[in-house]
Design a protein around this motif. Structure first.
Motif, PDB file in Angstrom:
ATOM      1  N   ALA A 182     -35.773  -1.270 -60.837  1.00 46.67           N
ATOM      2  CA  ALA A 182     -37.013  -2.044 -60.690  1.00 46.67           C
ATOM      3  C   ALA A 182     -38.075  -1.653 -61.706  1.00 46.67           C
ATOM      4  O   ALA A 182     -39.149  -2.252 -61.725  1.00 46.67           O
ATOM      5  CB  ALA A 182     -37.572  -1.867 -59.276  1.00 46.67           C
ATOM      6  N   ILE A 183     -37.806  -0.657 -62.567  1.00 42.81           N
ATOM      7  CA  ILE A 183     -38.809  -0.142 -63.498  1.00 42.81           C
ATOM      8  C   ILE A 183     -38.331  -0.309 -64.933  1.00 42.81           C
ATOM      9  O   ILE A 183     -37.172  -0.062 -65.249  1.00 42.81           O
ATOM     10  CB  ILE A 183     -39.104   1.345 -63.224  1.00 42.81           C
ATOM     11  CG1 ILE A 183     -39.569   1.541 -61.779  1.00 42.81           C
ATOM     12  CG2 ILE A 183     -40.159   1.884 -64.201  1.00 42.81           C
ATOM     13  CD1 ILE A 183     -39.706   2.989 -61.364  1.00 42.81           C
ATOM     14  N   ASP A 184     -39.264  -0.714 -65.795  1.00 41.25           N
ATOM     15  CA  ASP A 184     -38.997  -0.788 -67.219  1.00 41.25           C
ATOM     16  C   ASP A 184     -40.152  -0.106 -67.952  1.00 41.25           C
ATOM     17  O   ASP A 184     -41.314  -0.353 -67.640  1.00 41.25           O
ATOM     18  CB  ASP A 184     -38.887  -2.248 -67.675  1.00 41.25           C
ATOM     19  CG  ASP A 184     -38.525  -2.379 -69.150  1.00 41.25           C
ATOM     20  OD1 ASP A 184     -37.516  -1.762 -69.553  1.00 41.25           O
ATOM     21  OD2 ASP A 184     -39.240  -3.081 -69.877  1.00 41.25           O
ATOM     22  N   VAL A 185     -39.826   0.760 -68.885  1.00 46.66           N
ATOM     23  CA  VAL A 185     -40.826   1.408 -69.737  1.00 46.66           C
ATOM     24  C   VAL A 185     -40.507   1.026 -71.170  1.00 46.66           C
ATOM     25  O   VAL A 185     -39.392   1.225 -71.638  1.00 46.66           O
ATOM     26  CB  VAL A 185     -40.803   2.947 -69.570  1.00 46.66           C
ATOM     27  CG1 VAL A 185     -41.756   3.604 -70.555  1.00 46.66           C
ATOM     28  CG2 VAL A 185     -41.143   3.351 -68.145  1.00 46.66           C
ATOM     29  N   ASP A 186     -41.501   0.481 -71.844  1.00 42.81           N
ATOM     30  CA  ASP A 186     -41.306   0.066 -73.227  1.00 42.81           C
ATOM     31  C   ASP A 186     -42.450   0.608 -74.067  1.00 42.81           C
ATOM     32  O   ASP A 186     -43.582   0.131 -73.968  1.00 42.81           O
ATOM     33  CB  ASP A 186     -41.266  -1.454 -73.320  1.00 42.81           C
ATOM     34  CG  ASP A 186     -40.942  -1.951 -74.725  1.00 42.81           C
ATOM     35  OD1 ASP A 186     -41.115  -1.196 -75.702  1.00 42.81           O
ATOM     36  OD2 ASP A 186     -40.528  -3.117 -74.842  1.00 42.81           O
TER      37      ASP A 186
END
Length: 114
Positions: free
Chosen positions: A103-107
């Motif tokens: 459920a998490i995205d880090v960009d």
């Protein structure tokens, strides 16, 4: 289903008038509470619609990016991990690695667009 990594292109940013959420955290629709809560955050993004609120991201984040917020009536869980302090993120990706439902995205490329 994992978070949409292209949410900035595929979703529209919405205004949310809810005191439970941080004013400076972007929300990407659809947003139709309690069932649809959208994606919260930009640099660090959490899909509230699939978040199970197991707390792993809060426990493992070395810089305390996340805080609990209430999401009463949501079918998955009635609390969620809001990326309240996403500007403090050091891009270690621990939250992404420990999330059991992706459920998490880090960009890092989105860091300047918070």
């Amino acid at each position: 289903m994992a978070i949409d990594a292209n949410f900035e292109t595929n979703r529209e940013r919405v205004e949310v008038d809810d005191d439970a959420f941080a004013d400076d955290v972007a929300v990407w629709g659809p947003y139709d509470p309690p069932e649809k809560q959208g994606i919260h955050g930009t640099h660090v993004a959490v899909d509230f619609d699939i978040c199970l609120a197991d707390g792993a991201c809060l426990e493992d984040c070395p810089v305390d990016v996340f805080t609990w917020v209430d999401t009463p009536g949501h079918p998955e869980s009635e609390i969620k991990a809001e990326p309240t302090h996403e500007d403090q993120c050091i891009d270690c990706m621990l939250c992404v690695d420990v999330c059991p439902v992706d459920a998490i995205d880090v960009d890092p490329g989105r860091a300047g667009r918070i």
